[in-house]
Design a protein around this motif. Sequence first.
Motif, PDB file in Angstrom:
ATOM      1  N   HIS A 115       0.828  -1.207   0.000  1.00 29.13           N
ATOM      2  CA  HIS A 115       0.000   0.000   0.000  1.00 29.13           C
ATOM      3  C   HIS A 115       0.861   1.255   0.000  1.00 29.13           C
ATOM      4  O   HIS A 115       0.523   2.253  -0.661  1.00 29.13           O
ATOM      5  CB  HIS A 115      -0.928  -0.007   1.222  1.00 29.13           C
ATOM      6  CG  HIS A 115      -2.024   1.004   1.153  1.00 29.13           C
ATOM      7  ND1 HIS A 115      -1.845   2.314   1.534  1.00 29.13           N
ATOM      8  CD2 HIS A 115      -3.315   0.910   0.729  1.00 29.13           C
ATOM      9  CE1 HIS A 115      -2.973   2.972   1.366  1.00 29.13           C
ATOM     10  NE2 HIS A 115      -3.885   2.150   0.883  1.00 29.13           N
ATOM     11  N   TYR A 121      -6.511   3.968  -4.087  1.00 30.59           N
ATOM     12  CA  TYR A 121      -7.152   3.920  -5.404  1.00 30.59           C
ATOM     13  C   TYR A 121      -7.985   5.193  -5.586  1.00 30.59           C
ATOM     14  O   TYR A 121      -9.007   5.382  -4.928  1.00 30.59           O
ATOM     15  CB  TYR A 121      -8.041   2.675  -5.507  1.00 30.59           C
ATOM     16  CG  TYR A 121      -8.710   2.494  -6.844  1.00 30.59           C
ATOM     17  CD1 TYR A 121      -8.127   1.704  -7.826  1.00 30.59           C
ATOM     18  CD2 TYR A 121      -9.939   3.088  -7.131  1.00 30.59           C
ATOM     19  CE1 TYR A 121      -8.731   1.516  -9.053  1.00 30.59           C
ATOM     20  CE2 TYR A 121     -10.550   2.918  -8.353  1.00 30.59           C
ATOM     21  CZ  TYR A 121      -9.944   2.131  -9.317  1.00 30.59           C
ATOM     22  OH  TYR A 121     -10.548   1.951 -10.534  1.00 30.59           O
ATOM     23  N   THR A 122      -7.567   6.052  -6.497  1.00 25.94           N
ATOM     24  CA  THR A 122      -8.299   7.301  -6.759  1.00 25.94           C
ATOM     25  C   THR A 122      -8.510   7.535  -8.248  1.00 25.94           C
ATOM     26  O   THR A 122      -8.819   8.654  -8.660  1.00 25.94           O
ATOM     27  CB  THR A 122      -7.528   8.511  -6.177  1.00 25.94           C
ATOM     28  OG1 THR A 122      -6.234   8.580  -6.798  1.00 25.94           O
ATOM     29  CG2 THR A 122      -7.341   8.367  -4.679  1.00 25.94           C
ATOM     30  N   GLU A 123      -8.340   6.481  -9.056  1.00 19.64           N
ATOM     31  CA  GLU A 123      -8.417   6.652 -10.501  1.00 19.64           C
ATOM     32  C   GLU A 123      -9.804   7.129 -10.942  1.00 19.64           C
ATOM     33  O   GLU A 123     -10.801   6.878 -10.290  1.00 19.64           O
ATOM     34  CB  GLU A 123      -8.073   5.334 -11.218  1.00 19.64           C
ATOM     35  CG  GLU A 123      -6.596   4.986 -11.209  1.00 19.64           C
ATOM     36  CD  GLU A 123      -6.173   4.277  -9.929  1.00 19.64           C
ATOM     37  OE1 GLU A 123      -6.971   4.260  -8.990  1.00 19.64           O
ATOM     38  OE2 GLU A 123      -5.051   3.757  -9.877  1.00 19.64           O
ATOM     39  N   SER A 126     -14.148   6.933 -10.895  1.00 18.68           N
ATOM     40  CA  SER A 126     -14.179   6.225  -9.627  1.00 18.68           C
ATOM     41  C   SER A 126     -15.136   6.931  -8.689  1.00 18.68           C
ATOM     42  O   SER A 126     -15.226   8.158  -8.688  1.00 18.68           O
ATOM     43  CB  SER A 126     -12.787   6.175  -9.008  1.00 18.68           C
ATOM     44  OG  SER A 126     -12.841   5.732  -7.678  1.00 18.68           O
ATOM     45  N   PHE A 235     -12.171  -3.896 -11.610  1.00 18.43           N
ATOM     46  CA  PHE A 235     -11.523  -3.372 -10.409  1.00 18.43           C
ATOM     47  C   PHE A 235     -11.524  -4.428  -9.304  1.00 18.43           C
ATOM     48  O   PHE A 235     -12.367  -5.305  -9.249  1.00 18.43           O
ATOM     49  CB  PHE A 235     -12.182  -2.087  -9.905  1.00 18.43           C
ATOM     50  CG  PHE A 235     -13.632  -2.230  -9.517  1.00 18.43           C
ATOM     51  CD1 PHE A 235     -14.003  -2.772  -8.302  1.00 18.43           C
ATOM     52  CD2 PHE A 235     -14.634  -1.788 -10.374  1.00 18.43           C
ATOM     53  CE1 PHE A 235     -15.336  -2.893  -7.940  1.00 18.43           C
ATOM     54  CE2 PHE A 235     -15.969  -1.903 -10.021  1.00 18.43           C
ATOM     55  CZ  PHE A 235     -16.317  -2.458  -8.811  1.00 18.43           C
ATOM     56  N   ARG A 239      -9.250  -2.710  -3.437  1.00 16.12           N
ATOM     57  CA  ARG A 239      -8.721  -1.433  -3.893  1.00 16.12           C
ATOM     58  C   ARG A 239      -9.840  -0.398  -4.075  1.00 16.12           C
ATOM     59  O   ARG A 239      -9.732   0.741  -3.619  1.00 16.12           O
ATOM     60  CB  ARG A 239      -7.976  -1.623  -5.221  1.00 16.12           C
ATOM     61  CG  ARG A 239      -6.705  -2.422  -5.104  1.00 16.12           C
ATOM     62  CD  ARG A 239      -5.563  -1.588  -4.573  1.00 16.12           C
ATOM     63  NE  ARG A 239      -5.129  -0.603  -5.553  1.00 16.12           N
ATOM     64  CZ  ARG A 239      -4.507   0.530  -5.237  1.00 16.12           C
ATOM     65  NH1 ARG A 239      -4.286   0.816  -3.972  1.00 16.12           N
ATOM     66  NH2 ARG A 239      -4.122   1.375  -6.169  1.00 16.12           N
ATOM     67  N   TYR A 240     -10.913  -0.800  -4.737  1.00 18.59           N
ATOM     68  CA  TYR A 240     -11.958   0.149  -5.129  1.00 18.59           C
ATOM     69  C   TYR A 240     -12.749   0.651  -3.920  1.00 18.59           C
ATOM     70  O   TYR A 240     -13.055   1.836  -3.820  1.00 18.59           O
ATOM     71  CB  TYR A 240     -12.895  -0.526  -6.129  1.00 18.59           C
ATOM     72  CG  TYR A 240     -13.922   0.397  -6.739  1.00 18.59           C
ATOM     73  CD1 TYR A 240     -13.621   1.143  -7.874  1.00 18.59           C
ATOM     74  CD2 TYR A 240     -15.191   0.529  -6.192  1.00 18.59           C
ATOM     75  CE1 TYR A 240     -14.561   1.992  -8.442  1.00 18.59           C
ATOM     76  CE2 TYR A 240     -16.130   1.380  -6.751  1.00 18.59           C
ATOM     77  CZ  TYR A 240     -15.815   2.102  -7.879  1.00 18.59           C
ATOM     78  OH  TYR A 240     -16.740   2.949  -8.433  1.00 18.59           O
TER      79      TYR A 240
END
Length: 455
Positions: A115, A121-123, A126, A235, A239-240
Amino acid sequence: MLSIISLLVVSVYVLYVFGFGFLIVKLLGYAQNQFLLAFGIGISVLVLTQLPFRILGGEYIYWLITVHVVIGSMIVCALTFNFRKYSTSKSISNRHHSPELFGAVFIAFFFCCYHILVGPYTEIPSDFWARLGDVKEQLIITDSGFFADHSSLKDLIDDKIYVPFLHASVAHSVGVLPIWIVGPATLVTSLCFLLGTYWFTLKVIASKRLHRNKKVSIALLATLFTLIIYGVSTFSYVRYYAYFPHIINATMMLLVLSLIMDFCQGRCSIRSAICLIAILVFVMGLINQQEALFVIVLMVVLFLWKVASAFWRERKLNRQNKILGVFAVTLLMVPIGYVCFIPTSDVFGEPHLIDLGHKIPLFRHVPIANPQMRFWDTLGIFGLVTYIWYLSHLKWFEKTDYINVAMASPLYTLFNPLFVLWFISIASWDPLWRFSYLMPLPIVAAYLVVRTISK
């Protein structure tokens, strides 16, 4: 400076989400579900203490005081009474658990390194930014210092306030904007879910006659599969959802399922189990209704499975099984009555739902989930191979009720017209596919891999 703040934020999250709860669990002498119980206590206190302030209003500082008073009172009670609620199982004892602890430490070390390297995860696209917006809205309370009283029930069960408020409180306490502590926050929430999966897997396979090291290997592999496989093709779940209320509730769901398994195996009394499960499901409902419904569905089917199995073996039911049967049937009558007496919309969300009437005229307006859409997106090749492997080795999963019930979940949820009709009546067709998450593919695949290699 930022690294110091990150360490401080991680310490705050760990202390309140897990630390105080673990101290209480150890003082009470509980030998079962220690990690998950500690997490459940911490989250329940942080959520339930918000309720009176959100109903009646009040100052933010008084909420902080209330949290510490409740935690302190629970610690004092634990020190005073120090009684046991759960029988001590030899599968994971307090004195002989070094392999299991080693596995948990390995997961924590590995995931922390991972991590720190990749970050949160900020892609785009999203939902992360929408959730961050929810947190910023809760800053109104922390910055102004006041809870506004709410008159409507919808405001109290809004799943966008309780966990975002906790994130906002941590950001306010360290004096930074929420976006600057997303990394530490998602590290803790994701790691709690992964460690919860690890300990839950050990509980599921506890009755199997395998060496302890093999059980630890299964739990480690199940955790790895959860990290890299669990989710959909676009995804990873871990993470998501790391910044969402969902991952908090997913960990809570593992706790409730653990308590249900203890209850079904006679390891705790009916009264204490029902009270504790009811409180935890209520907390889950406040955080996010989706996972609360998940665990209720699994609970009903698990109870029916146990009652049917007991009647098949003994041709009679004891008091506990009768209570389980009445409870499960009572809950089951809710969707049945809903579908029978409340009209359902004709909009079935094509192509995500299939109207069986297009194939068989007799079943007009009888929908099921389209297996080629989100279900397949969740199942994938990995899941398909796991199912084939699982069905060819069913004897390996005897007396593992949770595995068998959860693996059959698509049949009584997504592909059950009665359930689909009820669900789209109370919600919509869009989130229906998420019941695919009930399939415990990582645990089953890990068990099959290790068991096959060991043979």
